[in-house]
Design a protein around this motif. Structure first.
Motif, PDB file in Angstrom:
ATOM      1  N   THR A 188       0.616  -1.061  -5.606  1.00 16.83           N
ATOM      2  CA  THR A 188       0.079  -2.392  -5.347  1.00 16.83           C
ATOM      3  C   THR A 188      -0.539  -2.979  -6.612  1.00 16.83           C
ATOM      4  OG1 THR A 188      -2.088  -1.513  -4.676  1.00 16.83           O
ATOM      5  CG2 THR A 188      -0.422  -1.804  -2.946  1.00 16.83           C
ATOM      6  N   ASN A 189      -0.472  -4.298  -6.718  1.00 19.15           N
ATOM      7  CA  ASN A 189      -0.982  -4.993  -7.902  1.00 19.15           C
ATOM      8  C   ASN A 189      -2.502  -5.162  -7.788  1.00 19.15           C
ATOM      9  OD1 ASN A 189      -1.138  -6.512 -10.248  1.00 19.15           O
ATOM     10  ND2 ASN A 189      -0.615  -8.422  -9.227  1.00 19.15           N
ATOM     11  N   THR A 190      -3.205  -4.040  -7.688  1.00 14.20           N
ATOM     12  CA  THR A 190      -4.657  -4.080  -7.465  1.00 14.20           C
ATOM     13  C   THR A 190      -5.422  -3.256  -8.487  1.00 14.20           C
ATOM     14  OG1 THR A 190      -4.356  -2.288  -5.838  1.00 14.20           O
ATOM     15  CG2 THR A 190      -4.517  -4.543  -4.991  1.00 14.20           C
ATOM     16  N   TYR A 191      -4.766  -2.872  -9.566  1.00 18.41           N
ATOM     17  CA  TYR A 191      -5.420  -2.078 -10.601  1.00 18.41           C
ATOM     18  C   TYR A 191      -6.724  -2.744 -11.051  1.00 18.41           C
ATOM     19  CZ  TYR A 191      -6.031   0.186 -15.172  1.00 18.41           C
ATOM     20  OH  TYR A 191      -6.540   0.865 -16.253  1.00 18.41           O
ATOM     21  N   GLN A 192      -6.689  -4.066 -11.213  1.00 19.74           N
ATOM     22  CA  GLN A 192      -7.847  -4.797 -11.714  1.00 19.74           C
ATOM     23  C   GLN A 192      -8.428  -5.740 -10.654  1.00 19.74           C
ATOM     24  OE1 GLN A 192      -7.316  -4.471 -15.639  1.00 19.74           O
ATOM     25  NE2 GLN A 192      -8.540  -6.176 -16.374  1.00 19.74           N
ATOM     26  N   ALA A 193      -7.956  -5.626  -9.436  1.00 19.60           N
ATOM     27  CA  ALA A 193      -8.434  -6.501  -8.352  1.00 19.60           C
ATOM     28  C   ALA A 193      -9.613  -5.833  -7.663  1.00 19.60           C
ATOM     29  CB  ALA A 193      -7.312  -6.765  -7.349  1.00 19.60           C
ATOM     30  N   THR A 194     -10.807  -6.141  -8.122  1.00 18.50           N
ATOM     31  CA  THR A 194     -12.018  -5.579  -7.535  1.00 18.50           C
ATOM     32  C   THR A 194     -12.911  -6.703  -7.038  1.00 18.50           C
ATOM     33  OG1 THR A 194     -13.293  -5.590  -9.602  1.00 18.50           O
ATOM     34  CG2 THR A 194     -11.921  -3.650  -9.156  1.00 18.50           C
ATOM     35  N   LEU A 195     -13.758  -6.374  -6.091  1.00 20.95           N
ATOM     36  CA  LEU A 195     -14.629  -7.395  -5.504  1.00 20.95           C
ATOM     37  C   LEU A 195     -15.501  -8.070  -6.560  1.00 20.95           C
ATOM     38  CD1 LEU A 195     -15.502  -8.758  -2.850  1.00 20.95           C
ATOM     39  CD2 LEU A 195     -17.244  -6.978  -2.623  1.00 20.95           C
ATOM     40  N   PRO A 196     -16.227  -7.340  -7.422  1.00 20.66           N
ATOM     41  CA  PRO A 196     -17.051  -8.025  -8.415  1.00 20.66           C
ATOM     42  C   PRO A 196     -16.250  -8.901  -9.375  1.00 20.66           C
ATOM     43  CG  PRO A 196     -17.705  -5.726  -8.227  1.00 20.66           C
ATOM     44  CD  PRO A 196     -16.424  -5.876  -7.471  1.00 20.66           C
ATOM     45  N   GLY A 247     -14.812 -16.642  -9.215  1.00 23.37           N
ATOM     46  CA  GLY A 247     -15.102 -17.818  -8.419  1.00 23.37           C
ATOM     47  C   GLY A 247     -14.746 -17.730  -6.953  1.00 23.37           C
ATOM     48  N   HIS A 248     -14.220 -16.608  -6.500  1.00 23.12           N
ATOM     49  CA  HIS A 248     -13.900 -16.444  -5.081  1.00 23.12           C
ATOM     50  C   HIS A 248     -15.155 -16.039  -4.308  1.00 23.12           C
ATOM     51  CE1 HIS A 248      -9.604 -16.705  -5.900  1.00 23.12           C
ATOM     52  NE2 HIS A 248      -9.756 -15.815  -6.857  1.00 23.12           N
ATOM     53  N   ASP A 249     -15.234 -16.448  -3.044  1.00 24.13           N
ATOM     54  CA  ASP A 249     -16.311 -15.912  -2.220  1.00 24.13           C
ATOM     55  C   ASP A 249     -15.910 -14.527  -1.722  1.00 24.13           C
ATOM     56  OD1 ASP A 249     -14.716 -16.164   0.137  1.00 24.13           O
ATOM     57  OD2 ASP A 249     -15.467 -18.175   0.523  1.00 24.13           O
ATOM     58  N   ALA A 250     -16.838 -13.830  -1.073  1.00 24.47           N
ATOM     59  CA  ALA A 250     -16.589 -12.438  -0.708  1.00 24.47           C
ATOM     60  C   ALA A 250     -15.415 -12.299   0.250  1.00 24.47           C
ATOM     61  CB  ALA A 250     -17.851 -11.826  -0.098  1.00 24.47           C
ATOM     62  N   HIS A 251     -15.306 -13.203   1.206  1.00 25.32           N
ATOM     63  CA  HIS A 251     -14.196 -13.130   2.169  1.00 25.32           C
ATOM     64  C   HIS A 251     -12.868 -13.336   1.463  1.00 25.32           C
ATOM     65  CE1 HIS A 251     -11.875 -13.600   5.852  1.00 25.32           C
ATOM     66  NE2 HIS A 251     -11.379 -14.718   5.337  1.00 25.32           N
ATOM     67  N   ARG A 252     -12.797 -14.341   0.625  1.00 26.65           N
ATOM     68  CA  ARG A 252     -11.557 -14.622  -0.081  1.00 26.65           C
ATOM     69  C   ARG A 252     -11.205 -13.468  -1.038  1.00 26.65           C
ATOM     70  NH1 ARG A 252      -6.490 -15.976  -0.370  1.00 26.65           N
ATOM     71  NH2 ARG A 252      -5.873 -16.996  -2.323  1.00 26.65           N
ATOM     72  N   ALA A 253     -12.206 -12.895  -1.680  1.00 27.74           N
ATOM     73  CA  ALA A 253     -11.954 -11.792  -2.602  1.00 27.74           C
ATOM     74  C   ALA A 253     -11.310 -10.613  -1.876  1.00 27.74           C
ATOM     75  CB  ALA A 253     -13.260 -11.366  -3.264  1.00 27.74           C
ATOM     76  N   ARG A 254     -11.811 -10.306  -0.699  1.00 31.15           N
ATOM     77  CA  ARG A 254     -11.223  -9.216   0.067  1.00 31.15           C
ATOM     78  C   ARG A 254      -9.789  -9.542   0.480  1.00 31.15           C
ATOM     79  NH1 ARG A 254     -14.765  -5.301   2.212  1.00 31.15           N
ATOM     80  NH2 ARG A 254     -16.916  -5.555   1.492  1.00 31.15           N
ATOM     81  N   GLU A 266     -11.333   0.245   1.073  1.00 33.15           N
ATOM     82  CA  GLU A 266     -11.362  -0.182   2.474  1.00 33.15           C
ATOM     83  C   GLU A 266     -10.228  -1.145   2.783  1.00 33.15           C
ATOM     84  OE1 GLU A 266     -16.087  -0.026   3.642  1.00 33.15           O
ATOM     85  OE2 GLU A 266     -15.321  -1.781   2.594  1.00 33.15           O
ATOM     86  N   MET A 267     -10.033  -2.140   1.920  1.00 26.47           N
ATOM     87  CA  MET A 267      -9.012  -3.155   2.190  1.00 26.47           C
ATOM     88  C   MET A 267      -7.609  -2.570   2.106  1.00 26.47           C
ATOM     89  SD  MET A 267     -10.811  -5.663   3.040  1.00 26.47           S
ATOM     90  CE  MET A 267      -9.423  -6.780   3.311  1.00 26.47           C
ATOM     91  N   LEU A 268      -7.337  -1.754   1.118  1.00 26.15           N
ATOM     92  CA  LEU A 268      -6.001  -1.170   0.980  1.00 26.15           C
ATOM     93  C   LEU A 268      -5.693  -0.217   2.126  1.00 26.15           C
ATOM     94  CD1 LEU A 268      -5.864  -0.526  -2.873  1.00 26.15           C
ATOM     95  CD2 LEU A 268      -4.708  -2.336  -1.596  1.00 26.15           C
ATOM     96  N   ALA A 269      -6.675   0.600   2.508  1.00 25.48           N
ATOM     97  CA  ALA A 269      -6.465   1.507   3.637  1.00 25.48           C
ATOM     98  C   ALA A 269      -6.181   0.729   4.907  1.00 25.48           C
ATOM     99  CB  ALA A 269      -7.684   2.404   3.822  1.00 25.48           C
ATOM    100  N   GLY A 270      -6.851  -0.400   5.079  1.00 25.94           N
ATOM    101  CA  GLY A 270      -6.645  -1.222   6.264  1.00 25.94           C
ATOM    102  C   GLY A 270      -5.275  -1.860   6.329  1.00 25.94           C
ATOM    103  N   GLU A 271      -4.601  -1.936   5.191  1.00 25.66           N
ATOM    104  CA  GLU A 271      -3.261  -2.530   5.154  1.00 25.66           C
ATOM    105  C   GLU A 271      -2.156  -1.496   5.332  1.00 25.66           C
ATOM    106  OE1 GLU A 271      -2.415  -5.762   5.092  1.00 25.66           O
ATOM    107  OE2 GLU A 271      -4.557  -6.201   5.277  1.00 25.66           O
ATOM    108  N   GLY A 272      -2.533  -0.228   5.525  1.00 27.40           N
ATOM    109  CA  GLY A 272      -1.535   0.781   5.870  1.00 27.40           C
ATOM    110  C   GLY A 272      -0.702   1.303   4.721  1.00 27.40           C
ATOM    111  N   VAL A 306     -12.545   7.948  -1.282  1.00 26.62           N
ATOM    112  CA  VAL A 306     -11.342   7.901  -0.441  1.00 26.62           C
ATOM    113  C   VAL A 306     -11.532   8.782   0.790  1.00 26.62           C
ATOM    114  CG1 VAL A 306      -8.910   8.581  -0.328  1.00 26.62           C
ATOM    115  CG2 VAL A 306      -9.757   7.299  -2.310  1.00 26.62           C
ATOM    116  N   GLU A 307     -12.093   9.941   0.595  1.00 26.61           N
ATOM    117  CA  GLU A 307     -12.314  10.848   1.727  1.00 26.61           C
ATOM    118  C   GLU A 307     -13.301  10.260   2.734  1.00 26.61           C
ATOM    119  OE1 GLU A 307     -11.511  15.106  -0.587  1.00 26.61           O
ATOM    120  OE2 GLU A 307     -13.567  14.322  -0.383  1.00 26.61           O
ATOM    121  N   ASP A 308     -14.309   9.553   2.246  1.00 28.11           N
ATOM    122  CA  ASP A 308     -15.309   8.970   3.138  1.00 28.11           C
ATOM    123  C   ASP A 308     -14.782   7.747   3.893  1.00 28.11           C
ATOM    124  OD1 ASP A 308     -17.152  10.859   2.370  1.00 28.11           O
ATOM    125  OD2 ASP A 308     -18.138   9.572   0.895  1.00 28.11           O
ATOM    126  N   LEU A 309     -14.002   6.921   3.204  1.00 27.68           N
ATOM    127  CA  LEU A 309     -13.593   5.630   3.771  1.00 27.68           C
ATOM    128  C   LEU A 309     -12.209   5.661   4.412  1.00 27.68           C
ATOM    129  CD1 LEU A 309     -14.858   3.350   0.864  1.00 27.68           C
ATOM    130  CD2 LEU A 309     -15.959   3.703   3.079  1.00 27.68           C
TER     131      LEU A 309
END
Length: 293
Positions: A46-54, A60-67, A135-141, A163-166
């Motif tokens: 997935t193209n999420t190497y650098q896609a982090t919430l902070p 400029g995204h809000d928390a919901h949009r960032a997720r 959390e978000m990636l795990a939720g997407e299966g 990963v083990e916790d979440l």
């Protein structure tokens, strides 16, 4: 992903790097995944190497949009995989959730050195970089996680624990950034120590190196093989050199390509083989052909 987006005129000159395209050019991201599948890739990240919430909040995204942006990284890979499988039902594909290190969030090249102070590994900013993405990636299966370009053992340990916790049922591979000697992580930790730790982790199904020059792989493999019987991972870059100050790549020394080197890696126990920065579908096609032969 970043190299291929650049080649198609998609802007990646941003602290978000290739993750910027999740909002500005999602169709291009999906098409890049598709083109790698057509070239013979059977694991796409997935193209999420650098896609982090902070980082997304900083952009400029809000928390919901960032997720949602993080989730989009998994969805686009999934859409590409499903379309490919519809045309090639015999294909066995895996989608790996890409987790880059804290240094990737800093966007200063420190994933190649490990020179950053994560302080206490439960510090709020460290948690915010890694936990929401898991959390978000795990939720997407997704099928498993790719903990990649990790320059420090302490961060690898914290990430596997997260990963083990979440995502308790999830598996992952752990792939380190190592020095040219192939025997030490970027921060100086012995690779043998890191591999021995990985060998004892049930969640870790494979361990290796990525985004190193191709010739470094051969130096790292004996160290890894001595420390663990688990399957190994190797997906080097093209051999070019990254300049974090200018955020540009400079041509490295000419050497054997991935397709020429990969069969010997397979003989050494590498079971996840691919390409990282500055490699393109053409190299993956050659690689897939060489390995199938």
């Amino acid at each position: 992903m970043g190299t291929e987006l650049d080649s198609r005129g998609v802007d990646t000159h941003d602290p978000l790097w290739s993750a910027l395209a999740l909002t500005t050019a999602p169709e291009a991201v999906r098409q890049v995944h598709t083109d790698y599948l057509k070239a013979g890739a059977r694991v796409i990240t997935t193209n999420t190497y650098q896609a982090t919430l902070p980082a997304l909040l900083r952009a400029g995204h809000d928390a919901h949009r960032a997720r949602e942006v993080i989730a989009a990284g998994a969805r686009l890979a999934g859409e590409a995989a499903r379309r490919f499988e519809a045309e090639h039902p015999e294909a066995q594909l895996l989608i790996a959730g890409g987790l880059g290190p804290y240094g990737a969030y800093l966007a200063d090249g420190s994933e190649y050195t490990g020179v950053y102070d994560v302080g206490a590994l439960d510090a709020p900013v460290f948690r915010d970089v890694h936990l929401p993405r898991i959390e978000m990636l795990a939720g997407e299966g997704i099928d498993l996680f790719a903990l990649e370009t990790l320059p420090r053992l302490d961060e690898a340990q914290a990430l596997v624990g997260a990963v083990e916790d979440l995502a308790a049922e999830s598996e992952c591979w752990v792939s380190f950034q190592v020095r040219p000697d192939g025997a030490h992580l970027a921060d100086g930790t012995p690779l043998a120590e890191a591999a021995a730790w990985a060998a004892d982790q049930e969640t870790v199904v494979a361990v290796g190196v990525n985004c190193v020059a191709p010739d470094v792989v051969a130096r790292a493999l004996p160290v890894l093989r001595e420390a663990t019987t688990k399957p190994l991972v190797a997906y080097p870059n093209s051999g070019d050199l990254y300049d974090p100050a200018t955020k540009t790549w400079k041509a490295g020394e000419e050497g054997d390509g991935l397709a020429a080197l990969a069969p010997s890696w397979g003989a050494s126990g590498v079971r996840l083989i691919g390409g990282c920065c500055r490699t393109r579908p053409a190299q993956i096609r050659e690689l897939a052909h060489a390995l199938s032969a």
